[in-house]
Design a protein around this motif. Structure first.
Motif: not given
Length: 150
Positions: A41-42, A93-94, A122-124, A148-149
């Motif tokens: 989302f830069d 990165n929530g 989180g990593t899912f 969120v990023d």
């Protein structure tokens, strides 16, 4: 009668070099790019399908996506090409607060593969079940804005 056969010692390094030169041995290196377009989302929300009929989903000047559910759920979703049966890893990165969920499914805004509430990061992992998989960020009514990023 005795027969004696004499052979030189085998040098594996030379044999592998010989096979490589013949095309019978090939070294390969694989590079995998991020499957999600503009997942950082830069600069904007390019590549994301936005449903903000019940609130707002906008790009935030700090380089994040901002989701605010007004009278219902809002979401940003993206279709990615996947291979059925392959395992994929999704890192995010929530928000530190808010009511945002990550959904992964076979249609836009579906959750038939993975559905989790997000914390700070989180990593899912998920296993794809089709050639196209949708990754969706959802924010629920009255809890935003949530940023969120990455």
């Amino acid at each position: 009668m005795t027969v004696i056969v004499s052979k030189p010692a085998v040098n594996l390094r030379e044999e592998l070099a010989s096979l490589r030169n013949q095309g019978g041995y090939q070294e390969q290196q694989f590079w995998f790019e991020n499957a999600v377009t503009n997942g950082t989302f830069d600069s904007d929300l390019t590549g994301w399908i936005i449903d903000d009929a019940n609130g707002t989903v906008v790009w935030d000047a700090s380089g994040k996506i901002s989701l605010t559910g007004g009278g219902g759920t809002v979401y940003a979703s993206q279709a990615i090409a996947t291979v059925s049966g392959q395992t994929y890893r999704l890192s995010i990165n929530g928000p530190a607060s808010g009511n945002i969920h990550l959904a992964v499914g076979t249609t836009e805004n579906s959750q038939n593969i993975l559905y989790v509430a997000l914390g700070a990061t989180g990593t899912f992992t998920f296993v794809a079940t089709a050639a196209t998989t949708y990754v969706t960020l959802r924010e629920f009514a009255g809890t935003g804005p949530t940023l969120v990023d990455n």
